[in-house]
Design an enzyme around this catalytic site. Sequence first.
Site, mmCIF file in Angstrom:
data_model
loop_
_atom_site.group_PDB
_atom_site.id
_atom_site.type_symbol
_atom_site.label_atom_id
_atom_site.label_comp_id
_atom_site.label_asym_id
_atom_site.label_seq_id
_atom_site.Cartn_x
_atom_site.Cartn_y
_atom_site.Cartn_z
ATOM 1 N N GLU A 16 35.896 20.132 43.189
ATOM 2 C CA GLU A 16 35.944 19.206 42.049
ATOM 3 C C GLU A 16 35.346 19.816 40.778
ATOM 4 O O GLU A 16 35.855 19.592 39.684
ATOM 5 C CB GLU A 16 35.191 17.906 42.371
ATOM 6 C CG GLU A 16 35.829 17.037 43.434
ATOM 7 C CD GLU A 16 35.366 17.400 44.851
ATOM 8 O OE1 GLU A 16 34.799 18.502 45.042
ATOM 9 O OE2 GLU A 16 35.570 16.578 45.755
ATOM 10 N N LEU A 17 34.262 20.589 40.955
ATOM 11 C CA LEU A 17 33.622 21.151 39.757
ATOM 12 C C LEU A 17 34.543 22.167 39.082
ATOM 13 O O LEU A 17 34.629 22.232 37.859
ATOM 14 C CB LEU A 17 32.285 21.812 40.110
ATOM 15 C CG LEU A 17 31.505 22.332 38.894
ATOM 16 C CD1 LEU A 17 31.101 21.199 37.963
ATOM 17 C CD2 LEU A 17 30.278 23.130 39.308
ATOM 18 N N ILE A 428 48.227 51.600 39.692
ATOM 19 C CA ILE A 428 47.374 51.356 40.864
ATOM 20 C C ILE A 428 48.106 50.539 41.923
ATOM 21 O O ILE A 428 47.616 50.382 43.036
ATOM 22 C CB ILE A 428 46.047 50.682 40.427
ATOM 23 C CG1 ILE A 428 45.378 51.489 39.311
ATOM 24 C CG2 ILE A 428 45.071 50.522 41.574
ATOM 25 C CD1 ILE A 428 45.142 52.950 39.631
ATOM 26 N N ASP A 596 43.739 51.546 49.471
ATOM 27 C CA ASP A 596 42.733 51.014 48.550
ATOM 28 C C ASP A 596 41.421 50.712 49.251
ATOM 29 O O ASP A 596 41.403 50.051 50.279
ATOM 30 C CB ASP A 596 43.240 49.699 47.936
ATOM 31 C CG ASP A 596 44.387 49.924 46.965
ATOM 32 O OD1 ASP A 596 44.406 50.978 46.319
ATOM 33 O OD2 ASP A 596 45.248 49.027 46.864
ATOM 34 N N HIS A 692 41.627 44.541 32.476
ATOM 35 C CA HIS A 692 41.051 43.202 32.583
ATOM 36 C C HIS A 692 41.211 42.409 31.292
ATOM 37 O O HIS A 692 40.793 41.266 31.199
ATOM 38 C CB HIS A 692 39.578 43.298 32.986
ATOM 39 C CG HIS A 692 39.388 44.067 34.269
ATOM 40 N ND1 HIS A 692 39.303 45.435 34.283
ATOM 41 C CD2 HIS A 692 39.347 43.669 35.558
ATOM 42 C CE1 HIS A 692 39.188 45.843 35.547
ATOM 43 N NE2 HIS A 692 39.221 44.791 36.330
HETATM 44 N N1 GLN Z 1 46.653 48.080 44.840
HETATM 45 C C1 GLN Z 1 45.931 46.942 44.362
HETATM 46 C C2 GLN Z 1 46.588 46.415 43.103
HETATM 47 O O1 GLN Z 1 47.103 47.167 42.365
HETATM 48 C C3 GLN Z 1 44.500 47.278 44.077
HETATM 49 C C4 GLN Z 1 43.740 46.081 43.655
HETATM 50 C C5 GLN Z 1 42.275 46.312 43.431
HETATM 51 O O2 GLN Z 1 41.826 47.420 43.316
HETATM 52 N N2 GLN Z 1 41.497 45.279 43.351
HETATM 53 O O3 GLN Z 1 46.562 45.237 42.826
HETATM 54 ZN ZN ZN Z 2 40.875 48.088 41.389
#
Ligand code: GLN
Ligand code: ZN
Length: 751
Positions: A16-17, A428, A596, A692
Site C-alpha cells: 500500500e505504501l 550488455i 552475468d 541509468h
Molecule cells: N544481461 C543483463 C542485461 O543486460 C545484465 C543486467 C545487469 O547487469 N543487472 O539486462
Molecule cells: Zn549491470
Amino acid sequence: MKRSVIGFPRIGKDRELKFASEKYFKGEISETLLEAAAKEIRSYGFHKQKDAGIDFISSNDFSFYDNVLDTAVLFNIIPDRYRELGLPELGTYFAMARGYQGEKGNVKALAMKKWFNTNYHYLVPEIDDNTEVKLVGDKPIREYKEAKALGVETKTAIVGPFTFLKLARYTGEKNLENFKDAFIAEYVKLVELLRKEGVQWIEFDEPYLVRDLDEADIKLVRDIYNKIIDVKGDTKLLLQTYFGDIRDIYEIIISLGFDGVGLDFVEGRKTLDLIKTKGFPEDVILFAGLVNGKNIWRNNYDKTLEIINSLNIKSEIVLGTSCSLLHVPYTLDSETKLGEDYTKHFAFAEEKLVELKEISDIYDGTADGLLIKNQELFKRRVNSYDEAVATRVAGIKDADYTRLPGFYEREKLQKELLKLPAFPTTTIGSFPQTADVRKNRQAFRKGEITKEQYTEFNKNKIRECIELQEEIGLDVIVHGEFERNDMVEYFGENLEGYVFTEKAWVQSYGTRCVKPPIIWGDVSRKHPITVEWSKYAKSCTDKPVKGMLTGPVTILNWSFPREDISIKESTLQIALAIRDEVLDLEANGINIIQIDEAALREKLPLRRSDWYCEYLDWAIPAFRLVHSGVKPETQIHTHMCYSEFTDIIPAIDAMDADVITFEASRSDLQILDSLKENNFKTEVGPGVYDIHSPRVPSVEEIVAALTKMREKIDDKKLWVNPDCGLKTRGETETKASLINLVAAAKIIREK
Ligand code: GLN
Ligand code: ZN
C-alpha cells in the site's frame, strides 16, 4: 522469556505504501492521504506484534523511504541544493530520496548504497562544511505517541550515532572528527526529549559494530555512549547490533552501562563463543537474536533452545529476531498457490512473531506438543532431493574448476577466429523492454495467447533488434532478452528446485520491492533454456552473436537460499546447471557467451578477514566451473554492475573470463589504475556511458572517456560498451546513444 522485534516491514501487506507514494509523486493524492495510508500501515504492524505477544515492539522503524534518510533529516543534515528548492518538508525529503526535476529546479538524489550485506539500500547522508547538526525533527516522538494512543507501548528505535557517522559522506574539508561532538550533543538532546515523553526503552541500532573496527572507531563508540548513558535517567537503553558478531568491541559494549545489548546469533559466527569465553554481565539484559530476520525458513526450535540453554548466564534473556523483519515478506496468508506441503516450512514476518512466542513458551514450559510439531519439519521435505544432483556435485574434480588452455593462448585463438576490429563494440544484453514486450509476456502467462504466438512475437522482436544493431554498426550482437522479466527469476523458473511466491515482496529501496524466488531443493536443468532464442538470433545475422546467461553466484544471491545445505553446495548445483546451458549454446554454434555476475560483489562478507575464506574461495571457482568445459575458441564474457571491486581485482581476474564489462561511467575511473597495477589479464569493457539516465551521451564525451581508458588499458584489451543492460531505457535514446558509441569507437580506431 520475553520477546523482542527489531523492526517490522513497512511497505504494506499489499504494498500500500508503494502505491500511495507513487500516486503522491504523480500529484494524484495529497500529503494528507499519503500520511493516512502510512498511519494505517504502522497501526497494522503495532497491532500484529502486540496481538502476537511481543513485549518489545519498535516504533520509528517506519519510513516513507529510508531510516538513514529519516535520521539525516531529523538532525538537519540537508544539503543546500535541496533546501534551496524551497519545497515543503516532505517535498524536500523526497527530493533527497529521488531527486527533483520541476519548476523549482533540477537536482539529483543523494547516493544510494547497499545496507550492509542485504539487498536493501539506504541513502548516503552528505555532510558538508556548513552543515549545522541540530535536532530539528520529532518523528521518533510522534511515532511513539501514535503507538501509545493505539494502546501499544513501544521502544523507540533509531539509527545509532556511530553507524550514522560512519555511513555519512563528508564532502568538504571537515570530517567525522569535526562533527562528532555536535552529533553527540544532539543525540543527547533526543534522549532527554524521549525521556520526558515517558519512553521506557530506546534502541540504538548499531550494525556498523559488526565490521572490522580500529582503535579510533572503538574510542568513538566509547565517547558517544559514555555521554548518552550519562543522561539516560530512568529510560533504558538497548544497544542493538545485527548482521554479524561484534568481536572487536564485545567487552567494551557489555560493560559500558547499557540496560540491554542485542546480539545476532544467526549471522554472528562468534557471538556464542564471545559470551562463553568473555561472559555477560548479570545486570544487563541479553536480547538474543535467534529468529532469522533475513531468511524465510521455519526456525529449528531444538537448535534455538539448545543455544539458549548453553548460554549459562545469570542475566535475563529476551528472545528476538536477528535483524529487522524488513528483509522478509509480510505473511504466508497471502500465498494461495504454494500448498501446505511447502508453506509449512516457511515463516515470513508475521509467522516469525508466532515463532518467537512458541519458542519462549516452550522454554518457559507452558507449551505442549509444539516442539514435536516443529521437529517434524526438519525431516525430509517433499520434492527437495535429487540423488543425481548430489552425486554430480560430489563428483566435481579439481580439474573441473580450471579452463585450459590458459588465458593468453585462448586470447590469441579467439582473435584469429572472431576477427573483430580493434576496440570492438557491444552491449550488455537487454534492449528496451517496451510496453508491448511486457504485454506479450503477461498475455502468455494468463493463458490469453498460445506458446506459438508468444514465441512468434519475441522472435520478431529479436529480428528487429538485430537489424537495429546491424544498422547501428555494433560488432558483437545480442538477442535483446525480451523473454526475460528478471535476470534471476527467468532462470529460476526454468530450473528444477525453485519455488515462487505471489506476494512475497521485500523492500529493496524506497518504493521498489523485489520478490526473490526460493531455492526449495536440489537445483538442476532439465531442458535447454536460452538455446532456441540464441539460435534464432544467430540465424538472423552473419555477425557474431553473444549468448546471455546469469551466473550461479548472482542467481543464489538474489534468491532466498536453503538452510539445510550450505550456500556453497547450492551454488555448485546451480553452476552445474548453467554449465550445461553454456555447453549447449556452444554446441549450437554460439561462440561468444556472457555469464552475468551482476551481484557477485554484493555478498562480500562485512569483515575483510572473511572475504576469501568465507566467500571468494568458493564463489570464484563456482563461476569457473560454469565455463571450464568450453573450447579455447569460445569467448567467455562476464558482466558486473558495480566497479567497486578495486580491492578484489585478483579474485575478479581469477574468474578467468576472456572479457569483463562493468559499470565505470559514474565512478571516477580509479578502477583503471588498479587494473593496471594488478596486471589484469582479462580484456575489459568499462562502461563508456551511464544507462541509468535517459541522457544521450555525445560522441566527444565517449571519445574522451575512451581516451582516458587507453592511458591505463592496453589497446588490444579494450572493449566499447554501455555500462549495463538497456532494459529500462526508451528506444529513441537507446538508438541515439549507441550510434554515438559506435561513432566514438571508429574515431578511436582511426587514431
Ligand atoms: N544481461 C543483463 C542485461 O543486460 C545484465 C543486467 C545487469 O547487469 N543487472 O539486462
Ligand atoms: Zn549491470
